[in-house]
Design an enzyme around this catalytic site. Structure first.
Site, PDB file in Angstrom:
ATOM      1  N   ASP A   1       0.775  -1.305   0.034  1.00 40.99           N
ATOM      2  CA  ASP A   1      -0.128  -0.101   0.008  1.00 40.99           C
ATOM      3  C   ASP A   1       0.981   1.173   0.053  1.00 40.99           C
ATOM      4  O   ASP A   1       1.679   1.330   0.994  1.00 40.99           O
ATOM      5  CB  ASP A   1      -0.999   0.159   1.197  1.00 40.99           C
ATOM      6  CG  ASP A   1      -1.763   1.383   1.319  1.00 40.99           C
ATOM      7  OD1 ASP A   1      -2.660   1.548   0.528  1.00 40.99           O
ATOM      8  OD2 ASP A   1      -1.207   2.274   2.214  1.00 40.99           O
TER       9      ASP A   1
ATOM     10  N   LYS B   1      -3.061   5.713  -4.022  1.00 41.16           N
ATOM     11  CA  LYS B   1      -4.146   6.552  -3.672  1.00 41.16           C
ATOM     12  C   LYS B   1      -3.947   7.900  -4.391  1.00 41.16           C
ATOM     13  O   LYS B   1      -2.755   8.348  -4.643  1.00 41.16           O
ATOM     14  CB  LYS B   1      -4.238   6.984  -2.033  1.00 41.16           C
ATOM     15  CG  LYS B   1      -4.136   5.779  -1.208  1.00 41.16           C
ATOM     16  CD  LYS B   1      -4.006   6.263   0.337  1.00 41.16           C
ATOM     17  CE  LYS B   1      -3.659   5.137   1.176  1.00 41.16           C
ATOM     18  NZ  LYS B   1      -2.494   4.406   0.987  1.00 41.16           N
TER      19      LYS B   1
ATOM     20  N   HIS C   1      -7.784   9.343  -1.554  1.00 40.55           N
ATOM     21  CA  HIS C   1      -7.198   9.442  -0.200  1.00 40.55           C
ATOM     22  C   HIS C   1      -7.850  10.165   0.993  1.00 40.55           C
ATOM     23  O   HIS C   1      -7.679   9.759   2.200  1.00 40.55           O
ATOM     24  CB  HIS C   1      -5.751  10.239  -0.619  1.00 40.55           C
ATOM     25  CG  HIS C   1      -4.765   9.854   0.387  1.00 40.55           C
ATOM     26  ND1 HIS C   1      -3.486   9.652   0.202  1.00 40.55           N
ATOM     27  CD2 HIS C   1      -4.795   9.407   1.945  1.00 40.55           C
ATOM     28  CE1 HIS C   1      -2.546   9.535   1.241  1.00 40.55           C
ATOM     29  NE2 HIS C   1      -3.551   9.212   2.315  1.00 40.55           N
TER      30      HIS C   1
END
Length: 293
Positions: free
Chosen positions: A44, A74, A107
């Site tokens: 991530d 993101k 995000h």
């Protein structure tokens, strides 16, 4: 053995991933490579972390086939808007060195300019339809944001990445996620953010309840918290740059917490958020340019 979660569109996501928030670029490549060598298959990152390029390099160095790795990143609020978000994908994919991103999420919400949030999410839907991403989602969306998004979009987010740890468990948002078929993904899943406040006596890592449960199982406090999250059905993305800690965080599949232990941890919730208040996120306060390369 790694646990997987099936998202609401049928895509399979490894439940544990390596997070790289605030990981310096020069440490990111080694951390990602170590994680993949240990057995992680989920990484991530985010455009705002400024380490997507190093994540891609770590993936290449590990020598694991791309098809086995779940890459999540993101879109930062500065790139919200339909065309801007389509371009944000190009920037992230280029830095990562991939053609397809497994999970692409917003995000933050922009509560004061929610039209930009909607436009950005509609761009995610376009990227999904075109096969450029395999799943889409959001991060730091509260219940009202999720309901507003549902009213103005076609696809339910697969994931909502939010702050969740024993001291801030967000039961209301988790409930909304479950009702909508959205996976709760926990950032700061072991309460690392509680250690930044300067009072170690109030850190999850030194909490006597968590340490007591850890002693029963012969595990660390971090492992107990990660196990708690997994048994709740959450995805977790613990962060570390130390190989031994990365390995420790992955070693959570050989024990199980009892119902009483789960309840004891849940009861530790203080209701105190560690990260920014979602309703306070504005372009003026949090906007930053995301470089092209």
């Amino acid at each position: 053995m790694q646990k997987n979660i099936t998202l609401n569109n049928g895509v399979v996501m490894p439940a544990i991933g390596l997070g790289v928030f605030q990981t310096p670029p020069d440490a990111t490549t080694d951390a990602v490579q170590a994680a993949l060598e240990i057995g992680y298959r989920h990484i991530d990152t985010a455009a705002a972390y400024a380490n997507e390029r190093e994540v891609g390099e770590g993936i290449r160095r590990a020598g694991v086939d791309r098809s086995e790795i779940f890459i999540e990143t993101k879109v930062w609020i500065s790139d919200f808007g339909y065309d801007q978000t389509l371009h944000a994908f190009d920037k992230s994919a280029g830095k990562l060195g991939v053609d397809q991103i497994d999970l692409f999420i917003l995000h933050q919400a922009l509560p004061g300019e929610f039209d930009k949030t909607i436009a950005a999410y509609l761009a995610l839907e376009k990227l999904l339809a075109d096969g450029r991403v395999r799943a889409i989602g959001v991060s730091n969306f509260m219940t009202d944001h999720l309901h507003a998004l549902r009213e103005q979009s076609a696809i339910v987010p697969a994931v909502n990445q939010i702050e969740v740890h024993p001291y801030f468990s967000q039961p209301d948002v988790r409930k909304t996620n479950a009702e909508l078929g959205i996976v709760t993904q926990a950032w700061s899943p072991i309460g690392g953010i509680t250690s930044y406040r300067g009072d170690s006596s109030k850190s999850t890592f030194t909490d006597p309840v968590i340490l007591g449960i850890a002693g029963v199982h012969g595990k660390s406090a971090a492992q107990v918290m990660l196990r708690w999250q997994l048994q709740l059905g959450h995805s977790v993305i613990p962060k570390s740059v130390r190989r031994e800690r990365i390995a420790e965080n992955f070693d959570v599949f050989d024990f199980e917490l009892t119902a009483d232990q789960m309840a004891e941890i849940e009861a530790l919730d203080t209701g105190v958020r560690g990260g920014p208040a979602p309703e306070a996120v504005t372009l003026e306060a949090f906007g930053r340019e995301i470089p092209e390369a």
